[in-house]
Design a protein around this motif. Structure first.
Motif, PDB file in Angstrom:
ATOM      1  N   ALA A 170       0.726  -1.320  -0.069  1.00  0.00           N
ATOM      2  CA  ALA A 170      -0.054   0.089   0.194  1.00  0.00           C
ATOM      3  C   ALA A 170       0.842   1.320  -0.183  1.00  0.00           C
ATOM      4  CB  ALA A 170      -1.032  -0.012   1.151  1.00  0.00           C
ATOM      5  N   GLU A 171       1.970   1.170   0.886  1.00  0.00           N
ATOM      6  CA  GLU A 171       2.952   2.332   0.791  1.00  0.00           C
ATOM      7  C   GLU A 171       3.493   2.436  -0.385  1.00  0.00           C
ATOM      8  OE1 GLU A 171       6.846   3.822   3.058  1.00  0.00           O
ATOM      9  OE2 GLU A 171       6.242   1.649   3.412  1.00  0.00           O
ATOM     10  N   LYS A 172       3.796   1.296  -1.054  1.00  0.00           N
ATOM     11  CA  LYS A 172       4.695   1.368  -2.479  1.00  0.00           C
ATOM     12  C   LYS A 172       3.580   2.065  -3.719  1.00  0.00           C
ATOM     13  CE  LYS A 172       7.830  -1.298  -5.230  1.00  0.00           C
ATOM     14  NZ  LYS A 172       8.605  -2.430  -5.299  1.00  0.00           N
ATOM     15  N   ASP A 173       2.397   1.668  -3.394  1.00  0.00           N
ATOM     16  CA  ASP A 173       1.593   2.054  -4.447  1.00  0.00           C
ATOM     17  C   ASP A 173       1.264   3.590  -4.378  1.00  0.00           C
ATOM     18  OD1 ASP A 173       1.082  -0.486  -5.460  1.00  0.00           O
ATOM     19  OD2 ASP A 173      -0.616  -1.098  -4.244  1.00  0.00           O
ATOM     20  N   SER A 174       1.427   4.215  -3.026  1.00  0.00           N
ATOM     21  CA  SER A 174       1.146   5.396  -2.860  1.00  0.00           C
ATOM     22  C   SER A 174       2.258   6.329  -3.293  1.00  0.00           C
ATOM     23  CB  SER A 174       0.821   5.779  -1.455  1.00  0.00           C
ATOM     24  OG  SER A 174       1.659   5.483  -0.502  1.00  0.00           O
ATOM     25  N   LEU A 175       3.630   5.838  -2.727  1.00  0.00           N
ATOM     26  CA  LEU A 175       4.702   6.605  -2.943  1.00  0.00           C
ATOM     27  C   LEU A 175       5.336   6.197  -4.391  1.00  0.00           C
ATOM     28  CD1 LEU A 175       6.382   6.629   0.355  1.00  0.00           C
ATOM     29  CD2 LEU A 175       5.237   8.510  -0.700  1.00  0.00           C
ATOM     30  N   GLY A 176       5.281   4.839  -4.781  1.00  0.00           N
ATOM     31  CA  GLY A 176       6.112   4.306  -5.848  1.00  0.00           C
ATOM     32  C   GLY A 176       7.058   3.793  -5.409  1.00  0.00           C
ATOM     33  N   TYR A 177       7.496   3.536  -4.335  1.00  0.00           N
ATOM     34  CA  TYR A 177       8.525   2.963  -3.625  1.00  0.00           C
ATOM     35  C   TYR A 177       8.378   2.675  -2.255  1.00  0.00           C
ATOM     36  CZ  TYR A 177       9.801   7.613  -1.926  1.00  0.00           C
ATOM     37  OH  TYR A 177       9.997   8.599  -1.395  1.00  0.00           O
ATOM     38  N   LYS A 178       8.985   1.555  -1.601  1.00  0.00           N
ATOM     39  CA  LYS A 178       8.919   1.184  -0.385  1.00  0.00           C
ATOM     40  C   LYS A 178      10.125   1.932   0.496  1.00  0.00           C
ATOM     41  CE  LYS A 178      10.465  -2.508   1.401  1.00  0.00           C
ATOM     42  NZ  LYS A 178      10.817  -4.175   1.727  1.00  0.00           N
ATOM     43  N   TYR A 179       9.778   3.040   1.342  1.00  0.00           N
ATOM     44  CA  TYR A 179      10.737   3.878   2.007  1.00  0.00           C
ATOM     45  C   TYR A 179      11.153   2.839   3.338  1.00  0.00           C
ATOM     46  CZ  TYR A 179      13.397   7.335   4.351  1.00  0.00           C
ATOM     47  OH  TYR A 179      14.171   8.082   4.822  1.00  0.00           O
ATOM     48  N   ILE A 180      12.609   2.906   3.369  1.00  0.00           N
ATOM     49  CA  ILE A 180      13.298   2.396   4.390  1.00  0.00           C
ATOM     50  C   ILE A 180      14.253   3.444   4.965  1.00  0.00           C
ATOM     51  CG2 ILE A 180      14.640   0.410   5.617  1.00  0.00           C
ATOM     52  CD1 ILE A 180      13.545  -1.519   3.441  1.00  0.00           C
ATOM     53  N   ALA A 181      14.110   3.842   6.119  1.00  0.00           N
ATOM     54  CA  ALA A 181      14.875   4.819   6.881  1.00  0.00           C
ATOM     55  C   ALA A 181      16.350   4.277   7.106  1.00  0.00           C
ATOM     56  CB  ALA A 181      14.259   5.230   8.151  1.00  0.00           C
ATOM     57  N   GLN A 182      17.163   5.091   6.810  1.00  0.00           N
ATOM     58  CA  GLN A 182      18.827   4.554   6.937  1.00  0.00           C
ATOM     59  C   GLN A 182      19.047   3.828   8.314  1.00  0.00           C
ATOM     60  OE1 GLN A 182      21.972   7.036   5.168  1.00  0.00           O
ATOM     61  NE2 GLN A 182      22.725   7.173   7.356  1.00  0.00           N
TER      62      GLN A 182
END
Length: 389
Positions: A185-197
């Motif tokens: 769902a996050e990837k669909d909204s942003l276009g990528y799956k964000y992982i903090a450093q």
């Protein structure tokens, strides 16, 4: 008679000869074409562009009579050429390492020229879509979730703990499914799956590399930010050398996607260098199984380079027939498949002088070692080569 065959304007002409070697000052006669002490050509003629170019071509691709002798014995006297060379009969033969590099480089140059003039570049090829490997597995996750929604009944005849373990496993699978759905769902909204450093740094080496690569690739595709510094700032990642290098790989991937044939040719052009660096490792196995023979490590290495040189000479010979037969390298494939094993076996017999049974056993062993070790080394070598494309 010999002097009359020399052209008047040649650097070897008698009118350009001196009485002292310009390299080592050794006294010379006008009849001396070369210095007897250092071997340099006896000439006082000023260097011209034609002379310079001719000497360059001669130094790279020709070996005078040594080329003819090397080529003839390499093709028709497998193993014998190596035996002559290591026994000290080297005057008529080219240096094995230099001959290998010249043959392989000349092959790829000629192959590139032929490919350029014979390649069929159609509109369909130019407009062919790039395969997208980032397949959406949302449907698969939903199907799995539906299957897990039905709680299985307790199975009779087995301990209750086993049923509890099954239920616990199903619950864990449900949680994992929910987590995947949230990530998608996050990837669909942003276009990528964000992982903090900070979260990325908790992963182990390989997982961190692949997760970071996927993040950078998806971020680049979603935002189209080509500036590396700006992209890392947006992702809140440090501008380390590794992060900069990894994000820059997006450009390399685009180049491969736009022109895969050029990338394939680039990788293939590195084959001579791969074989050159691989040969010393392969020679270790020869040194091991022929430890009772008098040949030392360097002599095994000369043998291997002669084998590799034969392969490239065969490929060179096969280029013209392959053009007329097809573009699939059928002629060269047949030659290497049918003649190659026999040539290698005869080379082992002629160089190491062992009986047929022992040679056949070692022939099979060395072929197995070659296939396994080449696969490993090729994977490492070409992965590194691709990393710097």
């Amino acid at each position: 008679m010999e002097e009359t065959s020399i052209k008047p304007n040649s650097r070897k002409a008698i009118k350009y000869r001196g009485v002292e070697c310009l390299n080592c000052a050794h006294p010379l006669d006008l009849t001396d074409r070369f210095c007897a002490y250092c071997g340099q050509l006896n000439t006082t003629k000023r260097l011209t562009l034609k002379d310079f170019f001719s000497e360059f071509v001669l130094s790279v691709f020709t070996y005078d009579s040594r080329f003819r002798h090397t080529l003839k014995d390499l093709l028709f006297k497998p193993g014998t050429i190596t035996r002559y060379y290591v026994d000290g009969k080297r005057f008529h033969y080219a240096n094995p390492f230099r001959f290998f590099l010249s043959a392989s480089i000349f092959y790829f140059i000629l192959l590139g020229v032929i490919t350029f003039f014979t390649a069929d570049i159609s509109e369909e090829t130019l407009n062919s879509p790039v395969v997208n490997f980032n397949m959406n597995n949302k449907e698969a996750i939903e199907a799995l979730d539906t299957a897990l929604q039905d709680s299985i009944p307790e199975i009779k005849g087995i301990p209750a703990q086993f049923n509890n373990d099954i239920k616990a496993a199903i619950e864990e699978a449900k949680k994992e499914t929910e987590r995947k759905k949230a990530e998608n769902a996050e990837k669909d909204s942003l276009g990528y799956k964000y992982i903090a450093q900070k979260d990325m740094d908790t992963l182990n080496g390989f997982s961190r590399f692949f997760e970071k690569f996927e993040l950078f690739r998806d971020f680049y595709a979603a935002t189209d930010i080509s500036n590396t510094s700006q992209a890392l700032d947006s992702l809140k990642y440090d501008k380390t050398r590794f992060n900069v290098w990894l994000y820059d790989k997006n450009y390399s991937i685009e180049r491969v996607e736009k022109d895969p044939l050029r990338f394939a040719n680039y990788m293939a052009s590195k084959t001579p260098f791969f074989l050159f660096f691989f040969a010393p490792f392969y020679a270790i196995f020869f040194w091991f199984i022929y430890s009772k023979k008098r040949a030392n490590y360097m002599e095994h290495l000369v043998f291997i380079f002669h084998i590799f040189s034969w392969i490239f000479v065969v490929l060179l010979i096969s280029l013209i027939p392959d053009i007329f037969i097809s573009n699939d390298s059928i002629f060269s494939s047949i030659l290497l498949t049918l003649v190659g094993p026999f040539y290698f076996y005869k080379a082992l017999r002629n160089f190491y002088k062992q009986n047929r049974v022992i040679t056949l056993i070692k022939f099979v062993f060395l072929n197995i070692v070659f296939m396994i070790s080449t696969s490993i080394f090729a994977l490492i070598f070409f992965a590194l080569t691709a990393a710097f494309y």
